[in-house]
Design a protein around this motif. Structure first.
Motif, PDB file in Angstrom:
ATOM      1  N   UNK A 277      64.654  17.604  57.954  1.00  0.00           N
ATOM      2  CA  UNK A 277      65.675  18.529  58.463  1.00  0.00           C
ATOM      3  C   UNK A 277      66.655  17.803  59.378  1.00  0.00           C
ATOM      4  N   UNK A 278      66.152  16.763  60.050  1.00  0.00           N
ATOM      5  CA  UNK A 278      67.012  15.973  60.938  1.00  0.00           C
ATOM      6  C   UNK A 278      67.902  15.034  60.145  1.00  0.00           C
ATOM      7  N   UNK A 279      67.361  14.475  59.076  1.00  0.00           N
ATOM      8  CA  UNK A 279      68.102  13.493  58.260  1.00  0.00           C
ATOM      9  C   UNK A 279      67.775  13.715  56.784  1.00  0.00           C
ATOM     10  N   UNK A 280      68.365  14.756  56.157  1.00  0.00           N
ATOM     11  CA  UNK A 280      68.008  15.121  54.778  1.00  0.00           C
ATOM     12  C   UNK A 280      68.387  14.077  53.737  1.00  0.00           C
ATOM     13  N   UNK A 281      69.255  13.125  54.103  1.00  0.00           N
ATOM     14  CA  UNK A 281      69.676  12.119  53.129  1.00  0.00           C
ATOM     15  C   UNK A 281      68.797  10.871  53.157  1.00  0.00           C
ATOM     16  N   UNK A 282      67.751  10.890  53.977  1.00  0.00           N
ATOM     17  CA  UNK A 282      66.850   9.738  54.070  1.00  0.00           C
ATOM     18  C   UNK A 282      65.771   9.846  52.998  1.00  0.00           C
ATOM     19  N   UNK A 283      65.889   9.001  51.976  1.00  0.00           N
ATOM     20  CA  UNK A 283      64.957   9.069  50.857  1.00  0.00           C
ATOM     21  C   UNK A 283      63.523   8.744  51.234  1.00  0.00           C
ATOM     22  N   UNK A 284      63.346   7.896  52.238  1.00  0.00           N
ATOM     23  CA  UNK A 284      61.992   7.506  52.646  1.00  0.00           C
ATOM     24  C   UNK A 284      61.192   8.722  53.102  1.00  0.00           C
ATOM     25  N   UNK A 285      61.845   9.630  53.830  1.00  0.00           N
ATOM     26  CA  UNK A 285      61.146  10.824  54.305  1.00  0.00           C
ATOM     27  C   UNK A 285      60.663  11.686  53.138  1.00  0.00           C
ATOM     28  N   UNK A 286      61.533  11.841  52.117  1.00  0.00           N
ATOM     29  CA  UNK A 286      61.150  12.642  50.946  1.00  0.00           C
ATOM     30  C   UNK A 286      59.992  11.973  50.198  1.00  0.00           C
ATOM     31  N   UNK A 287      60.053  10.644  50.066  1.00  0.00           N
ATOM     32  CA  UNK A 287      58.956   9.937  49.404  1.00  0.00           C
ATOM     33  C   UNK A 287      57.656  10.091  50.195  1.00  0.00           C
ATOM     34  N   UNK A 288      57.746   9.981  51.528  1.00  0.00           N
ATOM     35  CA  UNK A 288      56.542  10.061  52.365  1.00  0.00           C
ATOM     36  C   UNK A 288      55.884  11.437  52.263  1.00  0.00           C
ATOM     37  N   UNK A 289      56.688  12.500  52.313  1.00  0.00           N
ATOM     38  CA  UNK A 289      56.087  13.833  52.227  1.00  0.00           C
ATOM     39  C   UNK A 289      55.539  14.067  50.813  1.00  0.00           C
ATOM     40  N   UNK A 290      56.179  13.433  49.812  1.00  0.00           N
ATOM     41  CA  UNK A 290      55.661  13.541  48.450  1.00  0.00           C
ATOM     42  C   UNK A 290      54.266  12.943  48.327  1.00  0.00           C
ATOM     43  N   UNK A 291      54.029  11.828  49.024  1.00  0.00           N
ATOM     44  CA  UNK A 291      52.700  11.205  48.966  1.00  0.00           C
ATOM     45  C   UNK A 291      51.637  12.120  49.570  1.00  0.00           C
ATOM     46  N   UNK A 292      52.023  12.883  50.584  1.00  0.00           N
ATOM     47  CA  UNK A 292      51.066  13.819  51.186  1.00  0.00           C
ATOM     48  C   UNK A 292      50.774  14.963  50.216  1.00  0.00           C
ATOM     49  N   UNK A 293      51.823  15.497  49.605  1.00  0.00           N
ATOM     50  CA  UNK A 293      51.628  16.567  48.615  1.00  0.00           C
ATOM     51  C   UNK A 293      50.725  16.073  47.482  1.00  0.00           C
ATOM     52  N   UNK A 294      50.955  14.851  47.034  1.00  0.00           N
ATOM     53  CA  UNK A 294      50.147  14.296  45.949  1.00  0.00           C
ATOM     54  C   UNK A 294      48.687  14.194  46.374  1.00  0.00           C
ATOM     55  N   UNK A 295      48.474  13.771  47.590  1.00  0.00           N
ATOM     56  CA  UNK A 295      47.110  13.636  48.112  1.00  0.00           C
ATOM     57  C   UNK A 295      46.406  14.985  48.159  1.00  0.00           C
ATOM     58  N   UNK A 296      47.184  16.041  48.434  1.00  0.00           N
ATOM     59  CA  UNK A 296      46.610  17.391  48.513  1.00  0.00           C
ATOM     60  C   UNK A 296      46.520  18.076  47.155  1.00  0.00           C
TER      61      UNK A 296
END
Length: 408
Positions: A277-296
């Motif tokens: 929400x602070x930096x929506x254009x940062x791809x690393x953040x989207x990738x990082x949260x994706x790894x958590x979703x994948x883990x769950x």
């Protein structure tokens, strides 16, 4: 009226006191003269003379320091600092000298630093303060420069000692600004490299409080706590730090990383979504949260996050690898299920068709990884691409990837 005997007694007492005081002040003066001789010998590269003079200076200054008459004499304290630090320098430069070897210690330097600190605190009229401040600043500049060189040469133990000495020097004059914080940050980085995580935490803490990269320093301090095995403390520290520095993306990612390491997946997702929400254009953040979703096991959410990351960061191989791996693994699962069926089972063709669909999805993402990273170090990935293209009937591409894998 005083009797003659009483007058003689008082006179004798006065003479005794003044003679002791004079003797001690003479020791201070002798120490000063010896120290000046030491400096002159150093300038002339006369190490033998420097050793003789500095040891004599130490002997005289110790005599003065041990007597109540001159224990808090400002001149004595000022020169005691110079003499002990000079002694430490000579001892360090004379590694083969048995007499000096025992003096090449941190305790020798610390004695000098303590003397200067006491002098600085007692010198309310400022007779020696400016000199001490100037010498402290010159010494820290030299120490920091040497520390940076040692760090660049990956001599992290030496770098740590130099940056730590700079902090001790700054402490003499009560310096606590961004320069102080930058030195503490460098000391923390050096401590990290030699696994001194307790010291790393303390120095990163100093750095944050001094205003040097405060959020980054706090993140480093939290990681140091984690490396000390203090997982809950690390997590709590990161949470509190995020309140002190609201919205800092790096600190939020650190908090998410710690949450993952400590099994607090939902907190990790919450933290990363704050970063997004602070930096929506940062791809690393989207990738990082994706790894958590994948883990769950939240595959749909993971794919959505990875796709956003790939679009935002087209030169980052990680989201492409994550997407390709998801589809490749699904294809392999379908094939394994098909191979477990009895011969002639009508479900075999259905499962094989589903596997081919997943392989077709996986191929462009995994090929993108190779485009970004190159063949070197990716033999397994090239082998998987051979498997994929052979299965989907693209023989030419399959053989191309096989040759590239074999070449490794």
């Amino acid at each position: 009226m005083k009797t003659l005997s009483m007058q003689l007694l008082l006179s004798a007492f006065f003479l005794a006191v003044t003679s002791v005081s004079f003797a001690q002040k003479k020791n201070v003066q002798n120490a000063v003269m010896d120290y000046n001789a030491y400096e002159k010998a150093l300038m002339n590269k006369n190490m033998g003379g420097a050793k003789k003079s500095i040891l004599s200076a130490k002997e005289n200054i110790d005599l003065a320091a041990s007597n109540a008459e001159t224990a808090n004499d400002l001149k004595m304290l000022f020169y005691k600092g110079k003499i002990y630090m000079g002694l430490g320098a000579v001892a360090a430069m004379s590694e083969d000298d048995a007499e000096l070897k025992s003096l090449a210690t941190e305790a020798t330097i610390q004695t000098g630093l303590d003397a200067w600190k006491t002098c600085y605190e007692l010198d309310t009229k400022g007779k020696y303060r400016d000199d001490i401040k100037m010498q402290v600043m010159m010494a820290t500049m030299q120490s920091n420069s040497m520390g940076a060189n040692m760090f660049g040469e990956q001599k992290f133990e030496e770098a740590f000692e130099l940056f730590s000495t700079s902090i001790k020097l700054f402490d003499i004059i009560g310096k606590n600004d961004k320069d102080y914080g930058a030195t503490a940050f460098n000391a923390g980085l050096s401590a990290e490299r030699i696994n001194k995580f307790e010291e790393a935490f303390n120095y990163f803490n100093i750095s944050e409080k001094s205003g040097f990269e405060p959020a980054g320093s706090a993140a480093k301090a939290a990681n140091a706590l984690y490396n000390l095995g203090k997982e809950n403390e690390a997590m709590n520290f990161a949470v509190e730090a995020s309140k002190r520095h609201p919205g800092d993306g790096g600190l939020i990612v650190t908090m998410a990383d710690l949450a993952l390491k400590t099994g607090q997946d939902e907190l990790a997702i919450e933290s990363l979504n704050q970063a997004i929400s602070k930096d929506p254009s940062n791809g690393v953040y989207h990738w990082a949260v994706g790894t958590v979703y994948q883990r769950l096991g939240r595959e749909t959410d993971a794919v959505t996050s990875f796709e956003k990351a790939a679009k935002l960061s087209p030169e980052d191989d990680r989201p492409f690898y994550s997407l390709g791996t998801i589809y490749f693994n699904k294809g392999v699962d379908y094939l394994e299920k098909a191979n477990q069926l009895r011969l002639g089972d009508p479900k075999f063709d259905e499962l094989e068709k589903l596997a081919i669909e997943e392989f077709n999805k996986a191929a462009p993402f995994l090929e993108k990884v190779i485009t970004i990273k190159g063949d070197a170090g990716n033999k397994d990935l090239l082998t998987n691409l051979f498997t994929i293209h052979r299965k989907i009937g693209n023989s030419a591409k399959a053989m191309e990837f096989k040759k590239r894998a074999d070449a490794l």
